[in-house]
Design a protein around this motif. Structure first.
Motif, PDB file in Angstrom:
ATOM      1  N   ASP A   2      45.505  28.493  88.279  1.00  0.00           N
ATOM      2  CA  ASP A   2      45.344  28.719  86.858  1.00  0.00           C
ATOM      3  C   ASP A   2      46.639  29.319  86.314  1.00  0.00           C
ATOM      4  O   ASP A   2      46.998  30.435  86.671  1.00  0.00           O
ATOM      5  CB  ASP A   2      44.157  29.647  86.619  1.00  0.00           C
ATOM      6  CG  ASP A   2      43.772  29.720  85.170  1.00  0.00           C
ATOM      7  OD1 ASP A   2      44.055  28.756  84.434  1.00  0.00           O
ATOM      8  OD2 ASP A   2      43.197  30.732  84.758  1.00  0.00           O
ATOM      9  N   THR A  42      45.490  23.172  76.774  1.00  0.00           N
ATOM     10  CA  THR A  42      44.388  24.092  76.509  1.00  0.00           C
ATOM     11  C   THR A  42      44.096  24.237  75.024  1.00  0.00           C
ATOM     12  O   THR A  42      42.938  24.234  74.610  1.00  0.00           O
ATOM     13  CB  THR A  42      44.700  25.480  77.106  1.00  0.00           C
ATOM     14  OG1 THR A  42      44.995  25.326  78.488  1.00  0.00           O
ATOM     15  CG2 THR A  42      43.531  26.421  76.944  1.00  0.00           C
ATOM     16  N   TYR A  43      45.141  24.399  74.201  1.00  0.00           N
ATOM     17  CA  TYR A  43      44.940  24.709  72.785  1.00  0.00           C
ATOM     18  C   TYR A  43      45.221  23.535  71.848  1.00  0.00           C
ATOM     19  O   TYR A  43      44.995  23.642  70.647  1.00  0.00           O
ATOM     20  CB  TYR A  43      45.813  25.906  72.385  1.00  0.00           C
ATOM     21  CG  TYR A  43      45.403  27.170  73.098  1.00  0.00           C
ATOM     22  CD1 TYR A  43      44.264  27.867  72.711  1.00  0.00           C
ATOM     23  CD2 TYR A  43      46.139  27.668  74.174  1.00  0.00           C
ATOM     24  CE1 TYR A  43      43.866  29.019  73.367  1.00  0.00           C
ATOM     25  CE2 TYR A  43      45.753  28.818  74.837  1.00  0.00           C
ATOM     26  CZ  TYR A  43      44.622  29.488  74.426  1.00  0.00           C
ATOM     27  OH  TYR A  43      44.230  30.618  75.075  1.00  0.00           O
TER      28      TYR A  43
END
Length: 95
Positions: A2, A42-43
């Motif tokens: 991660d 992710t965004y």
């Protein structure tokens, strides 16, 4: 692995959010292109630049009832990410 651990939410970074600059605690071995891809995925924003800083562990000593306890704080890496004009990352959207 991660890459993005957690977003940085401090006074200084929050003031920079208005200019499209966001901060993250990232994995210590993450490289700039990996951080860029992780933020974009992710965004859903376009990342313009990534700046990184490594922080070393600091020695800490506590005086307890049973004696002196010595150790270190955790070492970490911080990434400052600049997104394209007009794009926003909303950290509080899930709350």
């Amino acid at each position: 692995m991660d890459i993005l651990k957690q977003p940085l939410i401090t006074e200084k970074i929050s003031a920079m959010n208005e200019r499209g600059v966001y901060g993250f605690i990232v994995d210590k071995t993450a490289k700039k292109p990996e951080i860029k891809n992780a933020v974009e995925k992710t965004y859903g924003v376009k990342v313009v630049s990534v700046r990184t800083m490594r922080y070393a562990a600091k020695r800490k000593t506590r005086y307890t009832k049973t004696g002196i306890v010595s150790g270190f704080t955790n070492a970490f890496k911080k990434a400052i990410v600049q997104v394209a004009d007009g794009e926003v990352i909303d950290f509080y959207g899930e709350i």
